[in-house]
Write a protein that holds these residues in place. Sequence first.
Motif, short mmCIF file in Angstrom:
data_model
loop_
_atom_site.label_atom_id
_atom_site.label_comp_id
_atom_site.label_asym_id
_atom_site.label_seq_id
_atom_site.Cartn_x
_atom_site.Cartn_y
_atom_site.Cartn_z
N UNK A 132 0.73 -1.22 0.09
CA UNK A 132 0.08 -0.09 0.19
C UNK A 132 0.76 1.24 0.04
N UNK A 133 1.81 1.14 0.50
CA UNK A 133 3.02 2.31 0.83
C UNK A 133 3.65 2.76 -0.53
N UNK A 134 3.80 1.58 -1.18
CA UNK A 134 4.31 1.76 -2.62
C UNK A 134 3.37 2.07 -3.60
N UNK A 137 2.76 6.04 -3.11
CA UNK A 137 4.02 6.55 -3.59
C UNK A 137 3.95 6.66 -5.56
N UNK A 138 3.28 5.56 -5.84
CA UNK A 138 2.93 5.66 -7.40
C UNK A 138 1.78 6.85 -7.56
N UNK A 139 0.66 6.82 -6.79
CA UNK A 139 -0.39 7.59 -7.04
C UNK A 139 0.26 9.18 -6.91
N UNK A 152 2.33 -2.09 -14.42
CA UNK A 152 3.36 -3.30 -14.00
C UNK A 152 3.40 -3.33 -12.48
N UNK A 153 3.60 -2.13 -11.98
CA UNK A 153 4.02 -2.08 -10.36
C UNK A 153 2.69 -2.65 -9.71
N UNK A 154 1.47 -2.24 -10.13
CA UNK A 154 0.23 -2.43 -9.20
C UNK A 154 -0.02 -4.05 -9.62
#
Length: 190
Positions: A132-134, A137-139, A152-154
């Motif tokens: 969730x923290x990552x 950061x993406x958001x 890809x990250x999600x």
Amino acid sequence: MPYIRESIITTVNEAGEVHIAPLGIIAEGEGWVIAPFRPSATLDNLSKRPVAVASYIDDVRIFAGCLTGRKDWPVVPVEGCPVPRLSAALAHSVLEVAEVQEHELRPRFRCRVAAEETHAPFTGFNRAKAAVLELAILVSRLHMLPREKIEAEIGYLTIAVEKTAGPEEREAWDWLMARVDAHFSDAGES
């Protein structure tokens, strides 16, 4: 690469109104650097009242909430400091600005640690909290990253959420995913 600690920063404006923002603070010697992007309330507040409180938390809903319009998190006073901390903080640091390095995009507020206190034990992160923290950061960088990278990250982060999330992590994940979906809908990328 510098050591960055993800935290929730509280600052106050000249009227004493509290602003809450997720921000990675950068370790530098005995202190920390706060480097908010322009424009931001954190930057404006630090420019006028050069003190902040970094709250260290394990409730990832607060990170997710701050990025999805849910900024009404309880705060409590910090003795001897004009800026409160999050009541959910496991620990906090009072950061006083010692020097400002101006920059057109991202000024750096070099801070000394004026006080620190621990409030509750840290019992650890599960993988979903880290995911969730990552995603948070993406958001915060949706406007800067290509859709393929975000997807890809999600895809990878979803594995940890599906395997280890509790109700709080699922709620935070859902808030952030709604924000991602809205971003792609607004951009006409359904």
